[in-house]
Motif scaffolding. Structure first.
Motif, mmCIF file in Angstrom:
data_model
loop_
_atom_site.group_PDB
_atom_site.id
_atom_site.type_symbol
_atom_site.label_atom_id
_atom_site.label_comp_id
_atom_site.label_asym_id
_atom_site.label_seq_id
_atom_site.Cartn_x
_atom_site.Cartn_y
_atom_site.Cartn_z
ATOM 1 N N SER A 128 10.031 7.479 5.562
ATOM 2 C CA SER A 128 10.014 6.360 4.628
ATOM 3 C C SER A 128 8.737 6.391 3.793
ATOM 4 N N SER A 129 8.914 6.228 2.493
ATOM 5 C CA SER A 129 7.772 6.097 1.597
ATOM 6 C C SER A 129 7.446 4.616 1.470
ATOM 7 N N THR A 130 6.252 4.239 1.857
ATOM 8 C CA THR A 130 5.880 2.824 1.812
ATOM 9 C C THR A 130 5.639 2.343 0.385
ATOM 10 N N ARG A 131 5.519 3.288 -0.544
ATOM 11 C CA ARG A 131 5.343 2.947 -1.959
ATOM 12 C C ARG A 131 6.551 3.438 -2.737
ATOM 13 N N ILE A 132 7.061 2.617 -3.624
ATOM 14 C CA ILE A 132 8.273 2.956 -4.356
ATOM 15 C C ILE A 132 8.086 4.199 -5.223
#
Length: 205
Positions: A128-132
């Motif tokens: 998962s990328s915590t930043r879009i």
């Protein structure tokens, strides 16, 4: 080719109705503009910045909103569905001996639960990328930790930001037309491949 990396929402999973519902709950709470389902097709032709302006949503508030958004999303996981033909494509890719990953801005918890609900067991890892706009960093870290080169990977995604992220790290991308960004938004980024059906993915990899 060793790894096939998929985006999640808009590529594997049709979460349009759930996205709209979660957004409308947040919009009501914070006084942003809501979404009507009939607007979805026209929204696909707008960039993220243009959508943000349309919904009176300042992008700097995104880190505050996303955790709430994905909690609401999780409550409606049963209303998220695989796109037609996607499960069969995943199974065929697995049979070919490729390792399948998912890299998404959605939460790892949501995706793992969705895979469980849909009896999908061929995905080896979910990141998962915590930043879009931070997928390139997640991809780069994965490549380094796995000891592989960009040429040993395909990324499959539906959004302009997916293409931009892949270009930054040199990973070829297959853009899918059934997701959240229309061709008008992504064509300027020149994805290496474009497909209109899940089955076409198999012709490329």
């Amino acid at each position: 080719m060793k790894y096939i990396i998929f985006d999640f929402d808009g590529t594997l999973a049709d979460s349009t109705a759930v996205f709209a519902s979660a957004w409308n709950t947040i919009a009501q709470k914070y006084k942003f503009k809501g979404i009507e389902l009939k607007e979805i097709e026209s929204l696909k032709k707008l960039s993220i910045a243009e959508r943000s302006k349309l919904f009176d949503f300042p992008m700097y508030k995104l880190p505050m909103i996303l955790p709430q958004f994905y909690r609401l999303y999780r409550q409606s996981l049963n209303d998220v569905h695989l796109y037609d033909g996607i499960k069969e494509v995943l199974m065929e890719i697995d049979k070919k001996g490729y390792k399948i990953l998912i890299i998404s801005s959605n939460s790892q918890e949501n995706i793992l639960e969705f895979l469980k609900l849909n009896n999908i067991h061929c995905v080896s890892k979910v990141l998962s990328s915590t930043r879009i706009f931070g997928k390139d960093k997640v991809i780069k870290k994965f490549l380094k930790e796995s000891g592989i080169t960009p040429s040993e990977v395909f990324y499959i995604g539906d959004e302009q930001r997916d293409i931009v992220a892949c270009k930054k790290v040199g990973v070829p991308i297959i853009w899918v037309s059934w997701g959240y960004d229309a061709i008008e938004v992504v064509q300027q980024e020149e994805p290496e491949y474009k497909v209109n059906t899940p089955q076409e993915i198999l012709n490329i990899i």
